[in-house]
Scaffold this motif. Structure first.
Motif, PDB file in Angstrom:
ATOM      1  N   UNK A 227       0.856  -1.189   0.000  1.00 46.12           N
ATOM      2  CA  UNK A 227       0.000   0.000   0.000  1.00 46.12           C
ATOM      3  C   UNK A 227       0.890   1.236   0.000  1.00 46.12           C
ATOM      4  N   UNK A 228       0.437   2.277  -0.669  1.00 47.40           N
ATOM      5  CA  UNK A 228       1.167   3.532  -0.749  1.00 47.40           C
ATOM      6  C   UNK A 228       0.498   4.538   0.163  1.00 47.40           C
ATOM      7  N   UNK A 229       1.291   5.254   0.936  1.00 44.60           N
ATOM      8  CA  UNK A 229       0.713   6.227   1.859  1.00 44.60           C
ATOM      9  C   UNK A 229       1.667   7.401   2.032  1.00 44.60           C
ATOM     10  N   UNK A 230       1.177   8.430   2.705  1.00 42.17           N
ATOM     11  CA  UNK A 230       1.994   9.616   2.928  1.00 42.17           C
ATOM     12  C   UNK A 230       2.973   9.407   4.081  1.00 42.17           C
ATOM     13  N   UNK A 231       2.569   8.613   5.081  1.00 40.23           N
ATOM     14  CA  UNK A 231       3.420   8.383   6.248  1.00 40.23           C
ATOM     15  C   UNK A 231       4.647   7.558   5.864  1.00 40.23           C
ATOM     16  N   UNK A 232       4.410   6.470   5.119  1.00 42.66           N
ATOM     17  CA  UNK A 232       5.487   5.644   4.579  1.00 42.66           C
ATOM     18  C   UNK A 232       5.188   5.467   3.092  1.00 42.66           C
ATOM     19  N   UNK A 233       6.106   5.840   2.214  1.00 43.07           N
ATOM     20  CA  UNK A 233       5.833   5.714   0.776  1.00 43.07           C
ATOM     21  C   UNK A 233       5.297   4.339   0.381  1.00 43.07           C
ATOM     22  N   UNK A 234       5.899   3.266   0.904  1.00 40.09           N
ATOM     23  CA  UNK A 234       5.415   1.922   0.593  1.00 40.09           C
ATOM     24  C   UNK A 234       5.465   1.068   1.860  1.00 40.09           C
ATOM     25  N   UNK A 235       4.365   0.345   2.133  1.00 42.81           N
ATOM     26  CA  UNK A 235       4.321  -0.666   3.189  1.00 42.81           C
ATOM     27  C   UNK A 235       3.966  -1.975   2.500  1.00 42.81           C
ATOM     28  N   UNK A 236       4.812  -3.000   2.644  1.00 43.73           N
ATOM     29  CA  UNK A 236       4.604  -4.260   1.915  1.00 43.73           C
ATOM     30  C   UNK A 236       4.720  -5.441   2.875  1.00 43.73           C
ATOM     31  N   UNK A 237       3.895  -6.471   2.597  1.00 47.81           N
ATOM     32  CA  UNK A 237       3.874  -7.666   3.445  1.00 47.81           C
ATOM     33  C   UNK A 237       3.807  -8.904   2.558  1.00 47.81           C
TER      34      UNK A 237
END
Length: 364
Positions: A227-237
């Motif tokens: 998922x792409x977000x402003x807090x962390x550019x990319x969070x992946x699992x």
């Protein structure tokens, strides 16, 4: 069946490799080609539009035939040759001797292909006919390139295009351009029809290369969710392993700092010594031109590369970008987020890297 190859474009600056006394003639030649491409492109798209819309010319008599086909092959046809050849022959005859026909042929094929994809929108009136500008790129077919080699004395890759000797200028190349050119000379990759762009007194080669897709031990049943977000550019699992790629402090704050610095420069221009007019006063702005765009492009390349490397490490053959439509909708409603976070640009970089690695990308 999926293709085993992928095409990628690289922007490489070229320098005309002839004595100074002959450079003016070479530049005139390139600008002449660009002008003929500009005129030919508008002629082609105008003729294609008239051909497709001829059925709507209700004021013709009923005896008028309007099937867009070769009359020698179809009795209802109105052409003396194939549909593709109509526009090609038109520009060949009009610009004969002023520009190589290989360039016009490549231009015609590209415009025909693009027009076919968009013609449904033209019929419905939801899209306007494209208007080509004077700075249109010049098509560069592979057959117009010859004598490509690496010159150790010049420390550059040299070749002839349109019978004009040129050499590459890679500068401090921190990308893969030098490696790609070496692979091209070895025959490991294929060069496709490219383009030449003339911009601000410089020549850029928009080179299109065809690569074999990378071969990794990937399993389609292993799914990586990102998922792409402003807090962390990319969070992946994936495989119960979760990582954050990048941070707000690293990306957003640096971008805001660049914007603030440019505003300070703009505010201080009024007090700068002129000397040679506006150019002297705006010298500081020229130094920081496109600084923000270059920084953003570099960081997004790094983030997308780390994401694909993680998928390869986890042997994930499928990558899902979750809730992207919702994220883009929120960004459009928030002016600050829309201005400072590049969802679509990051998504584009992830897409081509995933395709190159043989990973199936699903955008949710």
């Amino acid at each position: 069946m999926d293709k085993s190859t992928i095409t990628l474009t690289r922007k490489i600056q070229l320098l005309i490799d002839v004595p100074l006394i002959d450079k003016k003639e070479m530049w005139e030649k390139l600008y002449r080609y660009q002008n003929r491409c500009f005129r030919a492109a508008n002629f082609i798209v105008s003729h294609l539009y008239v051909q497709e819309m001829i059925k709507d010319f209700f004021y013709f008599t009923e005896e008028i035939q309007y099937k867009l086909a070769d009359a020698n092959k179809d009795e209802m046809g109105i052409f003396t040759r194939s549909k593709t050849s109509t526009t090609a022959r038109m520009v060949f005859d009009r610009f004969k001797g002023e520009i190589p026909t290989d360039i016009l042929g490549s231009l015609n094929n590209t415009i025909q292909s693009t027009f076919s994809k968009n013609k449904a929108d033209y019929w419905q009136g939801v899209k306007s006919l494209r208007n080509f500008k004077r700075d249109i790129p010049i098509p560069l077919p592979v057959k117009c390139i010859s004598k490509m080699k690496y010159d150790p004395e010049k420390k550059a890759f040299c070749f002839n295009m349109f019978a004009i000797p040129v050499k590459t200028y890679l500068g401090k190349d921190f990308t893969d351009k030098r490696l790609i050119m070496e692979q091209l000379l070895k025959g490991e990759i294929k060069l496709c029809t490219s383009q030449i762009q003339l911009k601000a007194g410089k020549i850029y080669w928009l080179a299109v290369f065809e690569f074999e897709k990378e071969k990794h031990l990937l399993q389609p049943e292993i799914i990586a969710e990102a998922s792409l977000s402003l807090e962390h550019p990319i969070v992946v699992k994936a495989n119960n392993v979760r990582i954050n790629i990048g941070s707000k402090e690293e990306f957003l704050y640096r971008r805001l700092a660049i914007q603030a610095g440019q505003k300070r420069i703009q505010a201080g221009i009024a007090y700068a010594r002129s000397g040679k007019g506006a150019k002297r006063k705006q010298k500081a702005i020229y130094k920081t031109e496109n600084l923000e765009n270059r920084y953003v492009s570099y960081r997004l390349h790094v983030y997308s590369r780390k994401l694909i490397d993680f998928c390869i490490q986890q042997q994930a053959g499928t990558l899902i970008l979750k809730n992207q439509e919702d994220k883009i909708g929120i960004a459009k409603d928030n002016e600050f987020v829309l201005r400072n976070w590049s969802y679509y640009q990051l998504q584009t970089k992830i897409k081509y890297k995933a395709e190159k690695a043989g990973i199936e990308l699903i955008i949710g």
